[in-house]
Design a protein around this motif. Structure first.
Motif, PDB file in Angstrom:
ATOM      1  N   HIS A  92       0.839  -1.459  -0.061  1.00 19.47           N
ATOM      2  CA  HIS A  92      -0.059  -0.125   0.047  1.00 19.47           C
ATOM      3  C   HIS A  92       0.785   1.263   0.037  1.00 19.47           C
ATOM      4  CE1 HIS A  92      -3.928  -1.759   0.591  1.00 19.47           C
ATOM      5  NE2 HIS A  92      -3.483  -2.804   1.178  1.00 19.47           N
ATOM      6  N   ASP A  93       0.459   2.131  -0.669  1.00 23.53           N
ATOM      7  CA  ASP A  93       1.342   3.558  -0.557  1.00 23.53           C
ATOM      8  C   ASP A  93       0.820   4.405   0.553  1.00 23.53           C
ATOM      9  OD1 ASP A  93      -1.227   4.215  -1.681  1.00 23.53           O
ATOM     10  OD2 ASP A  93      -0.617   5.080  -3.470  1.00 23.53           O
ATOM     11  N   LYS A  94       0.095   4.218   1.507  1.00 24.75           N
ATOM     12  CA  LYS A  94      -0.277   5.067   2.499  1.00 24.75           C
ATOM     13  C   LYS A  94       0.169   4.245   3.560  1.00 24.75           C
ATOM     14  CE  LYS A  94      -4.403   7.360   0.412  1.00 24.75           C
ATOM     15  NZ  LYS A  94      -3.736   8.773   0.600  1.00 24.75           N
ATOM     16  N   ASN A  95       0.322   4.891   4.748  1.00 20.26           N
ATOM     17  CA  ASN A  95       0.644   4.156   6.004  1.00 20.26           C
ATOM     18  C   ASN A  95      -0.768   3.671   6.677  1.00 20.26           C
ATOM     19  OD1 ASN A  95      -0.816   6.083   7.875  1.00 20.26           O
ATOM     20  ND2 ASN A  95       1.237   7.126   7.973  1.00 20.26           N
ATOM     21  N   ILE A  96      -0.841   2.609   7.554  1.00 21.02           N
ATOM     22  CA  ILE A  96      -2.067   2.073   8.232  1.00 21.02           C
ATOM     23  C   ILE A  96      -3.178   2.967   8.615  1.00 21.02           C
ATOM     24  CG2 ILE A  96      -2.878   0.468   9.593  1.00 21.02           C
ATOM     25  CD1 ILE A  96      -0.363  -1.057   9.561  1.00 21.02           C
ATOM     26  N   ALA A  97      -2.488   3.825   9.103  1.00 23.05           N
ATOM     27  CA  ALA A  97      -3.545   4.865   9.867  1.00 23.05           C
ATOM     28  C   ALA A  97      -4.338   5.840   9.039  1.00 23.05           C
ATOM     29  CB  ALA A  97      -2.772   6.015  11.088  1.00 23.05           C
ATOM     30  N   GLU A  98      -3.531   6.295   7.694  1.00 18.83           N
ATOM     31  CA  GLU A  98      -4.267   6.903   6.837  1.00 18.83           C
ATOM     32  C   GLU A  98      -5.183   6.243   5.912  1.00 18.83           C
ATOM     33  OE1 GLU A  98      -0.747  10.212   5.627  1.00 18.83           O
ATOM     34  OE2 GLU A  98      -0.664   8.037   4.873  1.00 18.83           O
ATOM     35  N   TYR A  99      -4.606   4.962   5.731  1.00 24.72           N
ATOM     36  CA  TYR A  99      -5.621   4.300   4.891  1.00 24.72           C
ATOM     37  C   TYR A  99      -6.771   3.696   5.507  1.00 24.72           C
ATOM     38  CZ  TYR A  99      -6.930   0.893   1.266  1.00 24.72           C
ATOM     39  OH  TYR A  99      -7.415   0.285   0.164  1.00 24.72           O
ATOM     40  N   VAL A 100      -6.792   3.449   6.893  1.00 24.22           N
ATOM     41  CA  VAL A 100      -7.999   3.256   7.714  1.00 24.22           C
ATOM     42  C   VAL A 100      -8.877   4.576   7.625  1.00 24.22           C
ATOM     43  CG1 VAL A 100      -8.591   2.876  10.090  1.00 24.22           C
ATOM     44  CG2 VAL A 100      -6.851   1.443   9.433  1.00 24.22           C
ATOM     45  N   VAL A 101      -8.646   5.570   7.983  1.00 21.23           N
ATOM     46  CA  VAL A 101      -9.298   6.887   8.010  1.00 21.23           C
ATOM     47  C   VAL A 101     -10.084   6.998   6.426  1.00 21.23           C
ATOM     48  CG1 VAL A 101      -9.210   9.440   8.478  1.00 21.23           C
ATOM     49  CG2 VAL A 101      -8.010   8.027   9.557  1.00 21.23           C
ATOM     50  N   HIS A 102      -9.169   6.687   5.445  1.00 21.65           N
ATOM     51  CA  HIS A 102      -9.788   6.752   4.155  1.00 21.65           C
ATOM     52  C   HIS A 102     -10.913   5.772   3.934  1.00 21.65           C
ATOM     53  CE1 HIS A 102     -10.295   6.441  -0.026  1.00 21.65           C
ATOM     54  NE2 HIS A 102      -9.989   5.161  -0.059  1.00 21.65           N
ATOM     55  N   LEU A 103     -10.734   4.515   4.390  1.00 21.04           N
ATOM     56  CA  LEU A 103     -11.865   3.502   4.370  1.00 21.04           C
ATOM     57  C   LEU A 103     -13.112   3.963   5.284  1.00 21.04           C
ATOM     58  CD1 LEU A 103     -10.007   0.039   4.236  1.00 21.04           C
ATOM     59  CD2 LEU A 103     -10.983   0.963   2.510  1.00 21.04           C
ATOM     60  N   ALA A 104     -12.891   4.500   6.418  1.00 19.90           N
ATOM     61  CA  ALA A 104     -13.666   4.941   7.320  1.00 19.90           C
ATOM     62  C   ALA A 104     -14.610   6.056   6.538  1.00 19.90           C
ATOM     63  CB  ALA A 104     -13.258   5.498   8.543  1.00 19.90           C
TER      64      ALA A 104
END
Length: 239
Positions: free
Chosen positions: A137-149
């Motif tokens: 993935h090109d984002k870190n975990i926290a950024e991607y979690v917020v994106h999915l939320a």
């Protein structure tokens, strides 16, 4: 005594005998249980009927992830069981989540029952930074979690499953009414097991979680009721 509905105990058990033993031992300390794949696939809807017969609320945690039509039809069937909360994988995409939301709402209206909450799994709490790199993935975990939320909220989903470590960022991005369910909760001194992104009960609530999912620290304890009550005391330390 009515159990605090912010605590959801995960019944990761293989059969009804073990479930009945746990639920009866815990008694009125807990009013909300999670039924996951292992238990549902081995015992089916009878575990839902058993828990409903005891006036317990149920989070049916099957994490549906497929094409929109398949997920919609699956959730239509699951809505008939009477669980309080169902879930899908947010990574199934916006159209899948929109189809899921419509299906649950339509089936509940058809049956004349309260619509179960529908939440979306973001990133499993077993995923650590090493595994995340392997997934490229090109984002870190926290950024991607917020994106999915935010994607789930855009689809009309009621909330998400996310680790306690991302709860505060989700709350800031999605507001106070967006449900955050956090697994990976471990009381002080408990074993981490196969979880990576974890927090204590008080810490998860301070970060913005609405519901805490706790399994082995309660279900594998020598005295599950006492373990549940101890976690409830930790939860009251919030604020």
């Amino acid at each position: 005594m009515q159990g605090d509905k912010r605590l959801i105990v995960a019944l990761d058990a293989p059969d009804m005998d073990r479930v009945a033993c746990l639920v009866e031992t815990i008694g009125d300390a807990v009013s909300y249980y999670k039924v996951g794949m292992e238990l549902y696939y081995s015992e089916g809807s009878k575990v839902i009927s058993y828990l409903r017969g005891l006036d317990k609320e149920i989070f049916l945690d099957l994490k549906l992830h497929d094409i929109p039509n398949t997920v919609a039809r699956g959730l239509s069937s699951l809505t008939t069981l009477g669980a309080s909360m169902l879930n899908v994988h947010a990574s199934g995409g916006l159209r899948m989540m929109e189809a899921a939301r419509r299906s649950v709402a339509e089936k509940a209206a058809e049956l004349g029952i309260a619509r179960p909450k529908l939440i979306a799994v973001t990133i499993l709490t077993s995923i650590d930074e090493t595994e995340w790199v392997n997934l490229r993935h090109d984002k870190n975990i926290a950024e991607y979690v917020v994106h999915l939320a935010q994607l789930a909220q855009c689809a009309g989903i009621d909330g998400v499953v996310a680790s306690p470590q991302e709860a505060a960022a989700i709350r800031a991005a999605c507001g106070d009414n967006f449900i955050i369910v956090t697994p990976g909760v471990r009381p002080q001194g408990a074993a981490v097991n196969d979880q990576s992104r974890i927090a204590t009960p008080a810490g998860a609530l301070k970060n913005g979680a609405h519901h805490l999912v706790v399994g082995r620290p309660i279900t594998a304890a020598t005295d599950p009721r006492s373990a549940a009550l101890a976690i409830l005391r930790e939860m009251r330390e919030k604020g």
